[in-house]
Design a protein around this motif. Structure first.
Motif, mmCIF file in Angstrom:
data_model
loop_
_atom_site.group_PDB
_atom_site.id
_atom_site.type_symbol
_atom_site.label_atom_id
_atom_site.label_comp_id
_atom_site.label_asym_id
_atom_site.label_seq_id
_atom_site.Cartn_x
_atom_site.Cartn_y
_atom_site.Cartn_z
ATOM 1 N N PHE A 77 2.498 1.620 -5.825
ATOM 2 C CA PHE A 77 2.508 2.370 -4.570
ATOM 3 C C PHE A 77 1.100 2.808 -4.188
ATOM 4 C CE2 PHE A 77 2.191 6.652 -2.786
ATOM 5 C CZ PHE A 77 2.649 6.394 -1.505
ATOM 6 N N ARG A 78 0.339 3.326 -5.128
ATOM 7 C CA ARG A 78 -1.009 3.810 -4.800
ATOM 8 C C ARG A 78 -1.918 2.667 -4.362
ATOM 9 N NH1 ARG A 78 0.411 6.979 -9.202
ATOM 10 N NH2 ARG A 78 -0.817 5.765 -10.699
ATOM 11 N N GLU A 79 -1.693 1.484 -4.921
ATOM 12 C CA GLU A 79 -2.440 0.306 -4.433
ATOM 13 C C GLU A 79 -2.123 0.058 -2.967
ATOM 14 O OE1 GLU A 79 -1.437 -3.055 -6.767
ATOM 15 O OE2 GLU A 79 -2.476 -2.386 -8.579
ATOM 16 N N LEU A 80 -0.834 0.078 -2.634
ATOM 17 C CA LEU A 80 -0.400 -0.202 -1.269
ATOM 18 C C LEU A 80 -0.842 0.889 -0.295
ATOM 19 C CD1 LEU A 80 3.245 -1.346 -2.111
ATOM 20 C CD2 LEU A 80 1.363 -2.828 -1.376
ATOM 21 N N ALA A 81 -0.985 2.124 -0.791
ATOM 22 C CA ALA A 81 -1.272 3.267 0.085
ATOM 23 C C ALA A 81 -2.751 3.604 0.169
ATOM 24 C CB ALA A 81 -0.495 4.490 -0.406
ATOM 25 N N ALA A 82 -3.611 2.719 -0.276
ATOM 26 C CA ALA A 82 -5.045 3.028 -0.315
ATOM 27 C C ALA A 82 -5.602 3.376 1.062
ATOM 28 C CB ALA A 82 -5.814 1.856 -0.915
ATOM 29 N N GLY A 83 -5.066 2.773 2.110
ATOM 30 C CA GLY A 83 -5.572 3.027 3.455
ATOM 31 C C GLY A 83 -4.663 3.902 4.290
ATOM 32 N N VAL A 84 -3.859 4.747 3.654
ATOM 33 C CA VAL A 84 -2.867 5.553 4.368
ATOM 34 C C VAL A 84 -3.515 6.481 5.390
ATOM 35 C CG1 VAL A 84 -2.847 7.443 2.673
ATOM 36 C CG2 VAL A 84 -0.797 6.943 4.010
ATOM 37 N N ARG A 85 -2.819 6.708 6.503
ATOM 38 C CA ARG A 85 -3.300 7.590 7.566
ATOM 39 C C ARG A 85 -2.213 8.606 7.900
ATOM 40 N NH1 ARG A 85 -7.151 5.523 6.128
ATOM 41 N NH2 ARG A 85 -8.770 4.372 7.253
ATOM 42 N N PRO A 86 -2.594 9.792 8.356
ATOM 43 C CA PRO A 86 -1.573 10.783 8.729
ATOM 44 C C PRO A 86 -0.775 10.335 9.947
ATOM 45 C CG PRO A 86 -3.757 11.532 9.388
ATOM 46 C CD PRO A 86 -3.964 10.299 8.547
ATOM 47 N N LEU A 87 0.451 10.815 10.052
ATOM 48 C CA LEU A 87 1.261 10.515 11.226
ATOM 49 C C LEU A 87 0.591 11.054 12.482
ATOM 50 C CD1 LEU A 87 5.013 11.192 10.359
ATOM 51 C CD2 LEU A 87 3.926 9.002 10.806
ATOM 52 N N PRO A 88 0.778 10.396 13.620
ATOM 53 C CA PRO A 88 0.204 10.888 14.875
ATOM 54 C C PRO A 88 0.600 12.338 15.148
ATOM 55 C CG PRO A 88 1.071 8.675 15.174
ATOM 56 C CD PRO A 88 1.496 9.101 13.803
ATOM 57 N N GLY A 89 -0.390 13.122 15.524
ATOM 58 C CA GLY A 89 -0.143 14.516 15.862
ATOM 59 C C GLY A 89 -0.280 15.485 14.702
ATOM 60 N N LEU A 90 -0.365 14.976 13.461
ATOM 61 C CA LEU A 90 -0.437 15.896 12.325
ATOM 62 C C LEU A 90 -1.711 16.730 12.358
ATOM 63 C CD1 LEU A 90 0.657 17.005 9.673
ATOM 64 C CD2 LEU A 90 -0.486 15.104 8.484
#
Length: 220
Positions: A77-90
């Motif tokens: 999961f952490r490999e896949l989430a390396a480029g994660v971004r917050p949801l719009p508006g957060l």
């Protein structure tokens, strides 16, 4: 009573990570001959506690083997989430809350290593962090949210919870807290049936902002 705190789930709430968890779970289960799909993930895995999920789905594994499976799954999961971004508006909601002195808590079933990883990527810091794995019971039990209220010194009607799963919504509502549901992984009908009073795609929804202004309209 005036709103004093925002309580957030993590996955699927702060960021749209549910599909990444789904991929990591399905890849791991495939190694054991379980050809799961999206419906399986939603009904058998989403919103649950990792050790309980493994005991139910992979009962043939010893405790040590189950822990190894979960370690591998979360690393994937952490490999896949390396480029994660917050949801719009957060970010806008975060700044709105900060400017008005609202406290913020994280209430999650995520393992601590994943929670810390996500918060670093999202550049978020909370007044308190409550993780189900460190309590006697996790979501959908109300205990995690009750613990957050205890740490913040607040009553249920002074807080608003943000969740993305029926399990999480039931946990918040069971603690007496109003819940807004993010529809990143589940249908609005399922979330509202669990007790959410509002279902939104992300934090830009004008209905959310209208509610917030009514319950905490002015900046200090």
């Amino acid at each position: 009573m005036k709103l004093k705190a925002l309580l957030f789930d993590l996955d699927g709430t702060l960021a749209d990570t549910d599909r990444l968890h789904e991929q990591a779970w399905l890849e791991g289960l495939a190694r054991y001959g379980i050809q799961a799909d999206h419906h399986y993930y939603q009904t058998q895995i989403s919103g649950g506690l990792n050790p309980e999920i493994v005991r139910r789905i992979l009962p043939q594994l010893s405790e040590a083997e189950g822990e190894t499976f979960l370690t591998q799954k979360e690393a994937r999961f952490r490999e896949l989430a390396a480029g994660v971004r917050p949801l719009p508006g957060l970010r806008e909601l975060w700044n709105w809350a900060q400017n008005r002195g609202l406290r913020r808590a994280l209430v999650s079933n995520a393992p601590r290593v994943n929670a810390l990883f996500m918060l670093e990527r999202l550049e978020l810091s909370f007044d308190c962090v409550v993780l189900s794995e460190e309590l006697p019971a996790g979501k959908p039990d109300p205990l995690p949210y009750r613990r957050a209220l205890e740490l913040l010194g607040l009553s249920p009607d002074e807080a608003l919870a943000f969740e993305d799963s029926p399990s999480g919504v039931r946990s918040a509502v069971g603690a007496g807290i109003r819940a807004v549901a993010l529809t990143t992984g589940h249908r609005p009908e399922a979330l509202e049936q669990a007790g959410a009073f509002l279902s939104i795609a992300n934090f830009t929804d004008p209905r959310l902002w209208g509610w917030l202004q009514n319950h905490h309209p002015t900046a200090p």
